[in-house]
Write a protein that holds these residues in place. Structure first.
Motif, PDB file in Angstrom:
ATOM      1  N   ASP A 165       6.946  -5.799   6.459  1.00  0.00           N
ATOM      2  CA  ASP A 165       6.321  -4.942   7.473  1.00  0.00           C
ATOM      3  C   ASP A 165       6.808  -3.505   7.359  1.00  0.00           C
ATOM      4  O   ASP A 165       6.032  -2.555   7.552  1.00  0.00           O
ATOM      5  CB  ASP A 165       6.619  -5.483   8.875  1.00  0.00           C
ATOM      6  N   GLU A 166       8.086  -3.339   7.039  1.00  0.00           N
ATOM      7  CA  GLU A 166       8.632  -1.989   6.897  1.00  0.00           C
ATOM      8  C   GLU A 166       7.986  -1.254   5.723  1.00  0.00           C
ATOM      9  O   GLU A 166       7.693  -0.049   5.803  1.00  0.00           O
ATOM     10  CB  GLU A 166      10.145  -2.051   6.711  1.00  0.00           C
ATOM     11  N   VAL A 167       7.759  -1.966   4.631  1.00  0.00           N
ATOM     12  CA  VAL A 167       7.099  -1.357   3.474  1.00  0.00           C
ATOM     13  C   VAL A 167       5.686  -0.935   3.845  1.00  0.00           C
ATOM     14  O   VAL A 167       5.253   0.192   3.551  1.00  0.00           O
ATOM     15  CB  VAL A 167       7.068  -2.332   2.280  1.00  0.00           C
ATOM     16  N   ARG A 168       4.944  -1.830   4.501  1.00  0.00           N
ATOM     17  CA  ARG A 168       3.560  -1.527   4.866  1.00  0.00           C
ATOM     18  C   ARG A 168       3.484  -0.394   5.890  1.00  0.00           C
ATOM     19  O   ARG A 168       2.547   0.418   5.862  1.00  0.00           O
ATOM     20  CB  ARG A 168       2.881  -2.783   5.419  1.00  0.00           C
ATOM     21  N   THR A 169       4.460  -0.340   6.787  1.00  0.00           N
ATOM     22  CA  THR A 169       4.483   0.758   7.760  1.00  0.00           C
ATOM     23  C   THR A 169       4.670   2.097   7.061  1.00  0.00           C
ATOM     24  O   THR A 169       3.991   3.086   7.375  1.00  0.00           O
ATOM     25  CB  THR A 169       5.613   0.543   8.789  1.00  0.00           C
ATOM     26  N   ASP A 170       5.586   2.153   6.103  1.00  0.00           N
ATOM     27  CA  ASP A 170       5.780   3.386   5.329  1.00  0.00           C
ATOM     28  C   ASP A 170       4.487   3.804   4.645  1.00  0.00           C
ATOM     29  O   ASP A 170       4.113   4.992   4.643  1.00  0.00           O
ATOM     30  CB  ASP A 170       6.863   3.177   4.267  1.00  0.00           C
ATOM     31  N   GLU A 171       3.819   2.843   4.034  1.00  0.00           N
ATOM     32  CA  GLU A 171       2.597   3.161   3.293  1.00  0.00           C
ATOM     33  C   GLU A 171       1.481   3.613   4.233  1.00  0.00           C
ATOM     34  O   GLU A 171       0.705   4.518   3.898  1.00  0.00           O
ATOM     35  CB  GLU A 171       2.181   1.947   2.469  1.00  0.00           C
ATOM     36  N   ARG A 172       1.408   3.019   5.401  1.00  0.00           N
ATOM     37  CA  ARG A 172       0.416   3.436   6.387  1.00  0.00           C
ATOM     38  C   ARG A 172       0.703   4.857   6.878  1.00  0.00           C
ATOM     39  O   ARG A 172      -0.209   5.677   7.015  1.00  0.00           O
ATOM     40  CB  ARG A 172       0.411   2.461   7.559  1.00  0.00           C
ATOM     41  N   GLU A 173       1.975   5.168   7.106  1.00  0.00           N
ATOM     42  CA  GLU A 173       2.335   6.513   7.546  1.00  0.00           C
ATOM     43  C   GLU A 173       2.032   7.549   6.471  1.00  0.00           C
ATOM     44  O   GLU A 173       1.620   8.673   6.783  1.00  0.00           O
ATOM     45  CB  GLU A 173       3.813   6.566   7.931  1.00  0.00           C
ATOM     46  N   ALA A 174       2.236   7.174   5.217  1.00  0.00           N
ATOM     47  CA  ALA A 174       1.902   8.101   4.129  1.00  0.00           C
ATOM     48  C   ALA A 174       0.424   8.461   4.170  1.00  0.00           C
ATOM     49  O   ALA A 174       0.048   9.642   4.030  1.00  0.00           O
ATOM     50  CB  ALA A 174       2.261   7.471   2.788  1.00  0.00           C
ATOM     51  N   ALA A 175      -0.422   7.451   4.370  1.00  0.00           N
ATOM     52  CA  ALA A 175      -1.857   7.702   4.455  1.00  0.00           C
ATOM     53  C   ALA A 175      -2.190   8.586   5.647  1.00  0.00           C
ATOM     54  O   ALA A 175      -3.026   9.507   5.549  1.00  0.00           O
ATOM     55  CB  ALA A 175      -2.611   6.379   4.536  1.00  0.00           C
ATOM     56  N   GLU A 176      -1.538   8.343   6.778  1.00  0.00           N
ATOM     57  CA  GLU A 176      -1.786   9.142   7.982  1.00  0.00           C
ATOM     58  C   GLU A 176      -1.375  10.598   7.787  1.00  0.00           C
ATOM     59  O   GLU A 176      -1.967  11.509   8.376  1.00  0.00           O
ATOM     60  CB  GLU A 176      -1.044   8.527   9.170  1.00  0.00           C
ATOM     61  N   LEU A 177      -0.367  10.803   6.975  1.00  0.00           N
ATOM     62  CA  LEU A 177       0.110  12.165   6.700  1.00  0.00           C
ATOM     63  C   LEU A 177      -0.703  12.857   5.606  1.00  0.00           C
ATOM     64  O   LEU A 177      -0.475  14.031   5.308  1.00  0.00           O
ATOM     65  CB  LEU A 177       1.585  12.130   6.300  1.00  0.00           C
ATOM     66  N   GLY A 178      -1.622  12.124   4.994  1.00  0.00           N
ATOM     67  CA  GLY A 178      -2.478  12.711   3.971  1.00  0.00           C
ATOM     68  C   GLY A 178      -1.949  12.600   2.563  1.00  0.00           C
ATOM     69  O   GLY A 178      -2.445  13.273   1.656  1.00  0.00           O
ATOM     70  N   ALA A 179      -0.952  11.744   2.356  1.00  0.00           N
ATOM     71  CA  ALA A 179      -0.386  11.573   1.015  1.00  0.00           C
ATOM     72  C   ALA A 179      -1.221  10.557   0.248  1.00  0.00           C
ATOM     73  O   ALA A 179      -1.300   9.396   0.616  1.00  0.00           O
ATOM     74  CB  ALA A 179       1.060  11.098   1.109  1.00  0.00           C
ATOM     75  N   ASN A 180      -1.845  11.003  -0.828  1.00  0.00           N
ATOM     76  CA  ASN A 180      -2.596  10.082  -1.676  1.00  0.00           C
ATOM     77  C   ASN A 180      -1.955   9.940  -3.051  1.00  0.00           C
ATOM     78  O   ASN A 180      -2.546   9.390  -3.971  1.00  0.00           O
ATOM     79  CB  ASN A 180      -4.058  10.516  -1.809  1.00  0.00           C
ATOM     80  N   GLY A 181      -0.761  10.462  -3.170  1.00  0.00           N
ATOM     81  CA  GLY A 181       0.007  10.351  -4.403  1.00  0.00           C
ATOM     82  C   GLY A 181       1.463  10.650  -4.124  1.00  0.00           C
ATOM     83  O   GLY A 181       1.814  11.131  -3.034  1.00  0.00           O
ATOM     84  N   VAL A 182       2.320  10.350  -5.080  1.00  0.00           N
ATOM     85  CA  VAL A 182       3.755  10.570  -4.908  1.00  0.00           C
ATOM     86  C   VAL A 182       4.327  11.236  -6.166  1.00  0.00           C
ATOM     87  O   VAL A 182       3.722  11.138  -7.241  1.00  0.00           O
ATOM     88  CB  VAL A 182       4.488   9.235  -4.625  1.00  0.00           C
TER      89      VAL A 182
END
Length: 241
Positions: A165-182
């Motif tokens: 769940d922690e991994v998925r939460t991080d990934e969801r927050e990245a999308a919310e912040l507009g990150a489509n790459g790293v």
């Protein structure tokens, strides 16, 4: 000041970008007041744990490039890494799922060893011969070297739901912040820096974020001291003049 770095162990630019950011952070006058947290981002989230393949064929399939083009890209990355003092194997590396690594990184965060583990994982993936994919004991060794307990690491790896769940939460927050790459760097949730920018860019971002983060400056009239106010110990009583 709080800095969050979204990244993936399979991302070579994350490996290089971390080194460039740390170069800027080392020179930053307020570095001791900066907290860095690594966040999860999988470049290949649908890849099964046992689906492992060499990097060059993976690149040719994913991006439609020739083997020569893929190898040239790896050579360029090797040059970029070397410029930051990083070892980088340009041939015979593997690619696979990084989900278990991200789960271990959340365990490491709770134990205060996150930076040590992510550095071990980067080094093992990009610089060492033995693959980090499909081998839980390899991950346990890297976790132990970072200061984690071996049995605790094994317990996490044996339970696919641990820290999922922690991994998925991080990934969801990245999308919310507009990150489509790293890599994707977020400073105090006010400023974002995308990609493995030069150290100078990270230095500018740190300075700008610190300037807006700095404590409030009080305006005091030259002719007066502090005016009456209330606090935890009560309220000031006006004095008769």
């Amino acid at each position: 000041m709080h800095v969050e770095i979204w990244s993936d162990i399979a991302c070579p630019w994350c490996y290089v970008g971390k080194a460039r950011f740390e170069k800027a952070l080392t020179a930053f006058p307020h570095r001791d007041a900066v907290e860095v947290v690594h966040r999860s981002f999988e470049l290949d989230p649908n890849r099964a744990k046992g689906d492992i393949q060499p990097v060059i064929p993976m690149l040719t399939e994913k991006y439609g490039m020739s083997e020569a083009q893929a190898q040239a890209g790896e050579e360029n990355l090797g040059t970029q890494a070397a410029a930051e003092g990083l070892a980088y194997r340009t041939k015979d590396r593997d690619h696979g799922s990084t989900f278990d690594m991200h789960r271990l990184l959340h365990l490491a965060k709770e134990r205060g060893r996150q930076d040590e583990l992510i550095q071990n994982l980067y080094r093992a993936n990009f610089a060492e011969e033995r693959s980090v994919f499909g081998d839980d004991e390899r991950l346990v060794e890297l976790a132990v070297d970072a200061g984690l307990d071996a049995d605790e690491a094994r317990t996490v790896l044996a339970d696919p739901s641990a820290y999922a769940d922690e991994v998925r939460t991080d990934e969801r927050e990245a999308a919310e912040l507009g990150a489509n790459g790293v890599p994707f760097f977020v400073l105090d949730r006010k400023y974002g820096v995308s990609g493995a920018q030069p150290a100078e860019v990270f230095a500018q971002a740190l300075e700008q974020a610190w300037a807006s983060h700095s404590p409030l400056k009080l305006i005091r009239p030259d002719s007066q001291g502090d005016a009456e106010a209330c606090g935890p110990d009560g309220c000031a009583v006006p004095q008769q003049h």
